[in-house]
Design a protein around this motif. Sequence first.
Motif, PDB file in Angstrom:
ATOM      1  N   LEU A   1      -4.640  10.555  17.820  1.00 40.27           N
ATOM      2  CA  LEU A   1      -5.700   9.838  17.110  1.00 40.27           C
ATOM      3  C   LEU A   1      -7.083  10.234  17.625  1.00 40.27           C
ATOM      4  CD1 LEU A   1      -4.170   6.241  16.846  1.00 40.27           C
ATOM      5  CD2 LEU A   1      -4.303   7.975  15.045  1.00 40.27           C
ATOM      6  N   ARG A   2      -7.224  10.354  18.935  1.00 39.69           N
ATOM      7  CA  ARG A   2      -8.527  10.718  19.519  1.00 39.69           C
ATOM      8  C   ARG A   2      -8.926  12.133  19.099  1.00 39.69           C
ATOM      9  NH1 ARG A   2     -12.194   7.731  20.449  1.00 39.69           N
ATOM     10  NH2 ARG A   2     -11.102   6.451  21.929  1.00 39.69           N
ATOM     11  N   ASN A   3      -7.978  13.075  19.157  1.00 35.78           N
ATOM     12  CA  ASN A   3      -8.271  14.449  18.728  1.00 35.78           C
ATOM     13  C   ASN A   3      -8.609  14.496  17.245  1.00 35.78           C
ATOM     14  OD1 ASN A   3      -7.830  16.833  20.751  1.00 35.78           O
ATOM     15  ND2 ASN A   3      -6.373  15.244  21.323  1.00 35.78           N
ATOM     16  N   LEU A   4      -7.881  13.741  16.458  1.00 32.19           N
ATOM     17  CA  LEU A   4      -8.145  13.689  15.020  1.00 32.19           C
ATOM     18  C   LEU A   4      -9.547  13.146  14.749  1.00 32.19           C
ATOM     19  CD1 LEU A   4      -7.350  13.969  12.072  1.00 32.19           C
ATOM     20  CD2 LEU A   4      -6.125  11.782  12.270  1.00 32.19           C
ATOM     21  N   GLU A   5      -9.918  12.110  15.472  1.00 28.98           N
ATOM     22  CA  GLU A   5     -11.246  11.513  15.297  1.00 28.98           C
ATOM     23  C   GLU A   5     -12.351  12.559  15.503  1.00 28.98           C
ATOM     24  OE1 GLU A   5     -13.480   7.593  17.002  1.00 28.98           O
ATOM     25  OE2 GLU A   5     -12.711   9.008  18.493  1.00 28.98           O
ATOM     26  N   LEU A   6     -12.141  13.460  16.442  1.00 29.05           N
ATOM     27  CA  LEU A   6     -13.154  14.455  16.777  1.00 29.05           C
ATOM     28  C   LEU A   6     -13.311  15.561  15.737  1.00 29.05           C
ATOM     29  CD1 LEU A   6     -12.350  14.845  20.587  1.00 29.05           C
ATOM     30  CD2 LEU A   6     -14.257  13.582  19.563  1.00 29.05           C
ATOM     31  N   VAL A   7     -12.251  15.824  14.961  1.00 25.77           N
ATOM     32  CA  VAL A   7     -12.290  16.984  14.066  1.00 25.77           C
ATOM     33  C   VAL A   7     -12.005  16.669  12.597  1.00 25.77           C
ATOM     34  CG1 VAL A   7     -11.740  18.626  15.902  1.00 25.77           C
ATOM     35  CG2 VAL A   7      -9.880  17.591  14.586  1.00 25.77           C
ATOM     36  N   GLU A   8     -11.770  15.420  12.258  1.00 29.33           N
ATOM     37  CA  GLU A   8     -11.387  15.096  10.876  1.00 29.33           C
ATOM     38  C   GLU A   8     -12.518  15.325   9.883  1.00 29.33           C
ATOM     39  OE1 GLU A   8     -10.603  10.990   9.856  1.00 29.33           O
ATOM     40  OE2 GLU A   8     -12.076  10.289  11.269  1.00 29.33           O
ATOM     41  N   PRO A   9     -12.214  15.556   8.631  1.00 23.74           N
ATOM     42  CA  PRO A   9     -10.886  15.863   8.099  1.00 23.74           C
ATOM     43  C   PRO A   9     -10.466  17.262   8.542  1.00 23.74           C
ATOM     44  CG  PRO A   9     -12.522  16.174   6.388  1.00 23.74           C
ATOM     45  CD  PRO A   9     -13.248  15.657   7.611  1.00 23.74           C
ATOM     46  N   VAL A  10      -9.186  17.433   8.754  1.00 21.26           N
ATOM     47  CA  VAL A  10      -8.687  18.683   9.316  1.00 21.26           C
ATOM     48  C   VAL A  10      -7.298  18.961   8.752  1.00 21.26           C
ATOM     49  CG1 VAL A  10      -7.658  17.557  11.339  1.00 21.26           C
ATOM     50  CG2 VAL A  10      -8.414  19.918  11.527  1.00 21.26           C
ATOM     51  N   THR A  11      -6.973  20.242   8.630  1.00 19.72           N
ATOM     52  CA  THR A  11      -5.614  20.580   8.189  1.00 19.72           C
ATOM     53  C   THR A  11      -4.655  20.353   9.353  1.00 19.72           C
ATOM     54  OG1 THR A  11      -5.735  22.897   8.855  1.00 19.72           O
ATOM     55  CG2 THR A  11      -6.477  22.359   6.593  1.00 19.72           C
ATOM     56  N   ILE A  12      -3.406  20.247   9.026  1.00 18.77           N
ATOM     57  CA  ILE A  12      -2.377  20.056  10.054  1.00 18.77           C
ATOM     58  C   ILE A  12      -2.371  21.250  11.013  1.00 18.77           C
ATOM     59  CG2 ILE A  12       0.113  19.852  10.457  1.00 18.77           C
ATOM     60  CD1 ILE A  12       0.211  18.257   7.778  1.00 18.77           C
TER      61      ILE A  12
ATOM     62  N   LEU B   1      -1.944   4.359  10.208  1.00 16.52           N
ATOM     63  CA  LEU B   1      -3.063   4.686  11.090  1.00 16.52           C
ATOM     64  C   LEU B   1      -3.718   6.023  10.729  1.00 16.52           C
ATOM     65  CD1 LEU B   1      -1.732   3.484  14.568  1.00 16.52           C
ATOM     66  CD2 LEU B   1      -3.042   2.236  12.840  1.00 16.52           C
ATOM     67  N   ILE B   2      -2.938   6.909  10.100  1.00 14.55           N
ATOM     68  CA  ILE B   2      -3.498   8.158   9.600  1.00 14.55           C
ATOM     69  C   ILE B   2      -2.980   8.371   8.178  1.00 14.55           C
ATOM     70  CG2 ILE B   2      -3.795   9.260  11.846  1.00 14.55           C
ATOM     71  CD1 ILE B   2      -1.305  10.899  11.336  1.00 14.55           C
ATOM     72  N   ALA B   3      -3.703   9.196   7.441  1.00  9.80           N
ATOM     73  CA  ALA B   3      -3.292   9.552   6.089  1.00  9.80           C
ATOM     74  C   ALA B   3      -3.366  11.060   5.941  1.00  9.80           C
ATOM     75  CB  ALA B   3      -4.196   8.876   5.068  1.00  9.80           C
ATOM     76  N   VAL B   4      -2.492  11.586   5.090  1.00  9.12           N
ATOM     77  CA  VAL B   4      -2.495  13.010   4.783  1.00  9.12           C
ATOM     78  C   VAL B   4      -2.830  13.133   3.302  1.00  9.12           C
ATOM     79  CG1 VAL B   4      -1.152  15.150   4.768  1.00  9.12           C
ATOM     80  CG2 VAL B   4      -0.744  13.449   6.563  1.00  9.12           C
ATOM     81  N   ASN B   5      -3.955  13.786   3.027  1.00 10.32           N
ATOM     82  CA  ASN B   5      -4.448  13.936   1.661  1.00 10.32           C
ATOM     83  C   ASN B   5      -4.433  15.397   1.255  1.00 10.32           C
ATOM     84  OD1 ASN B   5      -5.112  11.154   1.761  1.00 10.32           O
ATOM     85  ND2 ASN B   5      -7.059  11.648   2.729  1.00 10.32           N
ATOM     86  N   SER B   6      -4.453  15.642  -0.041  1.00  9.48           N
ATOM     87  CA  SER B   6      -4.536  17.007  -0.553  1.00  9.48           C
ATOM     88  C   SER B   6      -5.864  17.618  -0.151  1.00  9.48           C
ATOM     89  CB  SER B   6      -4.421  17.017  -2.073  1.00  9.48           C
ATOM     90  OG  SER B   6      -3.152  16.559  -2.463  1.00  9.48           O
ATOM     91  N   GLY B   7      -5.817  18.896   0.192  1.00  5.03           N
ATOM     92  CA  GLY B   7      -7.029  19.608   0.580  1.00  5.03           C
ATOM     93  C   GLY B   7      -7.622  20.363  -0.598  1.00  5.03           C
ATOM     94  N   ASP B   8      -8.542  21.266  -0.307  1.00  3.97           N
ATOM     95  CA  ASP B   8      -9.193  22.069  -1.343  1.00  3.97           C
ATOM     96  C   ASP B   8      -8.167  22.966  -2.047  1.00  3.97           C
ATOM     97  OD1 ASP B   8     -11.558  20.946  -0.420  1.00  3.97           O
ATOM     98  OD2 ASP B   8     -11.917  22.599   0.979  1.00  3.97           O
ATOM     99  N   ASP B   9      -7.298  23.523  -1.262  1.00 10.62           N
ATOM    100  CA  ASP B   9      -6.226  24.366  -1.767  1.00 10.62           C
ATOM    101  C   ASP B   9      -5.009  23.458  -1.965  1.00 10.62           C
ATOM    102  OD1 ASP B   9      -3.895  25.972  -1.824  1.00 10.62           O
ATOM    103  OD2 ASP B   9      -4.801  27.506  -0.560  1.00 10.62           O
TER     104      ASP B   9
END
Length: 147
Positions: free
Chosen positions: A48-59, A85-93
């Motif tokens: 969660l902490r790493n995600l907070e620093l770089v979101e939105p981000v690909t897996i 606590l997290i969500a995975v959404n469609s990206g540009d591609d």
Amino acid sequence: MNHLLVSYPKLTSPCHCLNIRRASRAVTQFYETVLEPSDLKVTQYSLLRNLELVEPVTISELAKTMRIDRTTLNRNMKPLIDVGLIAVNSGDDPRSKHVVLTEAGRISLLKAGTLWCVAQASLKEYMGEAELATLEVLLSKLEALIP
């Protein structure tokens, strides 16, 4: 941390790898105990902490940031997705997915962050500032064994 006076030092093994793994398990258990009221494991807090620093981000990008493989990241993300606590959404591609913190994830991270700070301060008190700085250098050196 008074129990440490009774149990330190532990007998070491002639195997450096085993000693490092034992220390890693002990530190993980320590952080897990401190983080217990947050209902997060230390691996989940880290994600969660790493995600907070770089979101939105690909897996893939998040796995690279955390220096773990995608399979491990996907396995660690599943319970966090399941509890919202997290969500995975469609990206540009259409083939890419972006991972983001939800509002519940931000709240959980904030609560756990306070406990994490307690664990950090306790470890710093136990190790001492100079030894902890040396440990960080040594751990970085060990991590560099593989690119």
